[in-house]
Write a protein that holds these residues in place. Structure first.
Motif, PDB file in Angstrom:
ATOM      1  N   ASN A 441    -126.686 -11.201 -76.885  1.00 59.18           N
ATOM      2  CA  ASN A 441    -126.018 -12.469 -77.265  1.00 59.18           C
ATOM      3  C   ASN A 441    -125.078 -12.303 -78.446  1.00 59.18           C
ATOM      4  O   ASN A 441    -124.255 -13.172 -78.692  1.00 59.18           O
ATOM      5  CB  ASN A 441    -127.050 -13.566 -77.491  1.00 59.18           C
ATOM      6  CG  ASN A 441    -127.729 -13.463 -78.841  1.00 59.18           C
ATOM      7  OD1 ASN A 441    -127.048 -13.388 -79.855  1.00 59.18           O
ATOM      8  ND2 ASN A 441    -129.038 -13.441 -78.869  1.00 59.18           N
ATOM      9  N   ALA A 442    -125.202 -11.233 -79.229  1.00 56.20           N
ATOM     10  CA  ALA A 442    -124.250 -11.029 -80.321  1.00 56.20           C
ATOM     11  C   ALA A 442    -122.832 -10.959 -79.782  1.00 56.20           C
ATOM     12  O   ALA A 442    -121.878 -11.388 -80.449  1.00 56.20           O
ATOM     13  CB  ALA A 442    -124.590  -9.752 -81.078  1.00 56.20           C
ATOM     14  N   LEU A 443    -122.699 -10.419 -78.544  1.00 50.37           N
ATOM     15  CA  LEU A 443    -121.361 -10.347 -77.952  1.00 50.37           C
ATOM     16  C   LEU A 443    -120.829 -11.736 -77.588  1.00 50.37           C
ATOM     17  O   LEU A 443    -119.620 -11.961 -77.588  1.00 50.37           O
ATOM     18  CB  LEU A 443    -121.401  -9.460 -76.707  1.00 50.37           C
ATOM     19  CG  LEU A 443    -121.521  -7.966 -77.007  1.00 50.37           C
ATOM     20  CD1 LEU A 443    -121.759  -7.191 -75.701  1.00 50.37           C
ATOM     21  CD2 LEU A 443    -120.247  -7.446 -77.674  1.00 50.37           C
ATOM     22  N   ILE A 444    -121.756 -12.681 -77.313  1.00 54.86           N
ATOM     23  CA  ILE A 444    -121.309 -14.066 -77.015  1.00 54.86           C
ATOM     24  C   ILE A 444    -120.649 -14.659 -78.257  1.00 54.86           C
ATOM     25  O   ILE A 444    -119.620 -15.330 -78.184  1.00 54.86           O
ATOM     26  CB  ILE A 444    -122.507 -14.936 -76.575  1.00 54.86           C
ATOM     27  CG1 ILE A 444    -123.301 -14.260 -75.452  1.00 54.86           C
ATOM     28  CG2 ILE A 444    -122.026 -16.304 -76.131  1.00 54.86           C
ATOM     29  CD1 ILE A 444    -122.508 -13.952 -74.222  1.00 54.86           C
ATOM     30  N   GLN A 445    -121.251 -14.382 -79.444  1.00 54.79           N
ATOM     31  CA  GLN A 445    -120.659 -14.841 -80.702  1.00 54.79           C
ATOM     32  C   GLN A 445    -119.253 -14.246 -80.848  1.00 54.79           C
ATOM     33  O   GLN A 445    -118.327 -14.929 -81.301  1.00 54.79           O
ATOM     34  CB  GLN A 445    -121.540 -14.413 -81.868  1.00 54.79           C
ATOM     35  CG  GLN A 445    -121.000 -14.780 -83.245  1.00 54.79           C
ATOM     36  CD  GLN A 445    -121.010 -16.281 -83.487  1.00 54.79           C
ATOM     37  OE1 GLN A 445    -122.071 -16.894 -83.430  1.00 54.79           O
ATOM     38  NE2 GLN A 445    -119.818 -16.842 -83.739  1.00 54.79           N
ATOM     39  N   SER A 446    -119.087 -12.947 -80.455  1.00 59.50           N
ATOM     40  CA  SER A 446    -117.772 -12.313 -80.555  1.00 59.50           C
ATOM     41  C   SER A 446    -116.757 -13.011 -79.672  1.00 59.50           C
ATOM     42  O   SER A 446    -115.589 -13.174 -80.057  1.00 59.50           O
ATOM     43  CB  SER A 446    -117.875 -10.837 -80.153  1.00 59.50           C
ATOM     44  OG  SER A 446    -118.686 -10.139 -81.088  1.00 59.50           O
TER      45      SER A 446
END
Ligand SMILES: Nc1ncnc2c1ncn2[C@@H]1O[C@H](COP(=O)(O)OP(=O)(O)OP(=O)(O)O)[C@@H](O)[C@H]1O
Length: 734
Positions: A441-446
């Motif tokens: 999910n860190a990539l969703i923030q990106s």
């Protein structure tokens, strides 16, 4: 001139005839005609005009002539006595006494009335009138004194008359006494008939009786009792004079009293008028006063009502005041509390400011470490996920040849020995969807922060690509979780910026694009061209883009796309696994503070299975599918390899797949590739191919530097974990 008055009456059996009398003033000089008559008492003092004079009735002469003989004398004497008695009676003046008493009573009443009036006047009339009344009162007192004197004299006369009467009752004695007492000269005169005082003419008249007005007195009697007669006549005259004087005085007194009465009445009337005027004025004043009083009473009542109202208002105001005082005390307490709270608030604000500064500093730090971690992770990360042994694999032996030494290392026991592969993360078969998404999910923030993020799954058919990317209803995969996460982050930052979300879904089958969000009834096989704008952003011209505003709408669009994919695959008699599935979510974020626009993109790709054709024993169509799939996968591998090696040339245009992912691979894009593998020996060759493919993508080798990188990644992760927990970190620590 004689005149009958018609007032005669019977007296001792004889009629008396009233004749003209002579003036009293001449009676003393001429023969006195004894006049006896009885008239009603009330008429005795009536005056009768005779000739030029006026005389009282009692002085009138009786009309009958008296004889000259003694008997006649006696008779005459008796008459005289009767007359004297009458006169005595008259002299006793009972009537006068009564009248005087009446007068006195009247006077007393008048005096009382006058005193009353005087009293009233003294209270109400002017001072001069009071003086006048006093003067009149004094006059009245003097008159009363005079009346009293007359009364005294009257009594004196009465006593003298009584004396004379007693003498007359004894004629002989009286006669002798009279003779003895007579003047010898008078006696001689009488004897000689020398009536000096009598005129000749009168004598003749007396003798002849010619004059009817003259009382005929018997000569014999005249001679016999001359002195007594004279005395009687004198007494009579005196009495008459006194009587006349009394009458006159009484008349004067009556007049005086009348005048006094009139004056008193006049003054009384005047006083009454004045009093009436004053009374009228007073009445008017009283009426005016009454009106004024009524008005005042009305005003008083109004004022009373106003007073009551004011009292009630005052009472209410007092209650309000007390309430206000209490509230003021409360307010004062609140003010004190407010001061305390303000101090506390100031302290908290300061603390908040410090915390905000710390937070911003930590956030910057977090971003710094995050970006550092991301940088160290590389723009392309490769996760390997080992799926559990399936039921069919179990039936075939189920020998597990793939295992994870740690989170980053995978060993594959091949026929040519054990091979180790390093990945950014290795997920064991037991690790569920949550764990997989946790590291994703860190990539969703990106993507929300404006990066182009691509998450794709690579692997042989049945290795778990769809399970990882889409999941099931019970175990949702990355896509539905990413949808929720995406809108969670958007909602979280909605105060700072508005984010517009749109999505399209494509299926790439045999190098052909299929629009999965195309509305029903739209013309089939509409040309879809892959375009790039001047900024390098890729879009598919002719594709259906659906704008969504929530995770639910995005999920519905996603489900619609899946439904369309199933329908298309059925229509073409193609298994869905033989095509690539692309879900593209475009994000346009507009800052509310600066108005700046930032665009990001999240692309989720479920790649077609990478199967070896020989194994599948496929038909020509299947071979064509396989070649197409392999070609696109190979092109993808080439692109990723070029990006990983930072090659100057990246062959995006070798396939439509890489063309679609042009702006999502390389540059600032972040790419995550899941390599799904089967753990069993039955799929060992395909697993090895996949692992080799992944190694080629990332060029991940089992060398020291890479390990060192991975250790650094582990250290940074530990730092991030501490930051999340709010713990202090020591950047100097290893
Ligand atoms: N991690 C996992 N845990 C449990 N079951 C899994 C896991 N991975 C895959 N499976 C199961 O394995 C089977 C095959 O998975 P899946 O369809 O996702 O493979 P695939 O790679 O997408 O195949 P294809 O290329 O044919 O689409 C499914 O029944 C799926 O439920």
């Amino acid at each position: 001139m004689g005149r009958s008055l018609g007032c005669g009456r019977s007296l001792v059996g004889r009629d008396l005839q009233v004749r003209q009398s002579v003036p009293t003033g001449s009676l003393a000089e001429e023969d006195l005609h004894l006049v006896l008559h009885l008239l009603p008492r009330e008429r005795l003092f009536e005056r009768v005009r005779v000739g030029e004079g006026a005389f009282p009735c009692w002085a009138l002469v009786p009309g009958r002539t008296v004889g000259s003989d003694l008997e006649s004398f006696h008779i005459e004497q008796e008459n005289i006595l009767n007359s004297l008695e009458s006169l005595n009676s008259i002299a006793s003046s009972d009537r006068l006494v009564d009248e005087l008493k009446l007068r006195e009573m009247d006077n007393a009443q008048l005096r009382t009335r006058i005193l009353q009036l005087e009293k009233d006047r003294l209270d109400k009339v002017p001072f001069d009138a009071a003086k006048e009344i006093t003067r009149l009162n004094n006059n009245l007192i003097q008159l009363e004194k005079a009346r009293d004197e007359l009364t005294v004299q009257n009594f004196a006369l009465k006593s003298r008359l009584s004396e004379v009467t007693s003498k007359i009752h004894d004629p002989a004695a009286t006669y002798q006494i009279n003779r003895d007492s007579l003047n010898p000269r008078d006696t001689e005169k009488l004897k000689n008939g020398d009536h000096e005082k009598l005129k000749n003419g009168d004598h003749d008249k007396l003798k002849n009786g010619d004059d009817p007005d003259v009382v005929k007195i018997p000569r014999k009697a005249t001679y016999k009792v001359p002195n007594e007669t004279v005395k009687l006549r004198m007494l009579s005259t005196e009495f008459s004079n006194k009587e006349e004087e009394y009458r006159r005085r009484i008349s004067d007194l009556e007049i005086e009293v009348k005048n006094l009465q009139n004056e008193g009445s006049r003054q009384q009337a005047q006083a009454v008028r004045q009093l009436e005027e004053r009374l009228e004025r007073s009445t008017q004043l009283v009426e005016a006063g009454k009106k004024c009083l009524a008005a005042k009473e009305e005003e008083y009542n109004m004022l009373k009502l106003d007073l009551e109202t004011l009292n009630q208002e005052n009472k209410r105001l007092k209650e309000t005041l007390n309430d206000l005082i209490l509230r003021q005390k409360e307010v004062e307490g609140v003010v004190v509390q407010k001061g305390v709270l303000e101090e506390r608030l100031t302290r908290l604000q300061e603390e908040t400011r410090v915390l905000a500064e710390d937070f911003n500093r930590e956030r910057v730090l977090r971003k710094k470490y995050y970006n550092l971690v991301e940088e160290m992770k590389g723009k392309i990360r490769v996760f390997c996920r080992i799926r559990p042994v399936s039921e069919s694999e179990g039936k075939k032996g189920g020998q597990v040849v793939v295992s994870a030494e740690d989170q980053f290392t995978l060993t594959h026991n091949t026929q040519r020995g054990v091979k180790s592969f390093l990945f950014d993360r290795v997920f064991q078969p037991y690790e569920d969807q949550d764990a997989v998404f946790e590291d994703t999910n860190a990539l969703i923030q990106s993507a929300v922060d404006g990066f182009n993020v691509t998450i794709m799954a690579y692997g042989q058919t049945g290795s778990g690509k769809t399970y990882t990317m889409l999941g099931s209803e019970a175990q949702p995969g990355i896509a539905p979780r990413a949808f929720r996460r995406l809108f969670h982050l958007i909602d979280k930052g909605r105060a700072r910026c508005d984010v517009q979300v749109s999505a399209y879904m494509m299926e790439l089958y045999n190098d052909k694009l299929i629009d999965l969000l195309k509305p029903m009834g739209r013309v089939e096989n509409e040309r879809l061209d892959i375009k790039r704008d001047k900024k390098g952003s890729v879009h598919v011209q002719g594709a259906t883009v659906r704008t969504v505003s929530s995770a639910e709408e995005l999920s519905r669009a996603f489900q619609d796309g899946l439904t369309n994919r199933h329908t298309a695959s059925t229509n073409m008699n193609v298994e869905s696994s033989r095509s690539h599935l692309l879900i593209v979510i475009c994000l346009t974020a507009t800052s509310k503070q600066t108005g700046s626009v930032m665009k990001g993109k999240l692309t989720l790709v479920d790649l077609a299975g990478s199967e070896r054709v020989s194994k599948s024993g496929a038909s020509a169509e299947q071979l064509r599918e396989a070649n197409s799939i392999n070609k696109s996968l190979s092109a993808l591998g080439d692109v990723i390899s070029a990006l990983s090696s930072e090659s100057s040339f990246v062959p995006y245009r070798n396939s439509k797949l890489t063309m679609l992912l042009h702006d999502s691979l390389g540059g600032n894009a972040k790419t995550l590739v899941f390599v799904n593998v089967s753990p069993t020996a039955y799929n060992s060759d395909e697993t090895l191919v996949s692992l080799m493919y992944a190694s080629r993508i990332k060029q991940i080798t089992n060398n020291i530097s890479k390990n060192a990188d991975n250790k650094e990644i582990s250290r940074l992760k530990a730092i991030i974990s501490k930051l999340k927990k709010g713990e202090d970190i020591d950047e100097a620590s290893p």
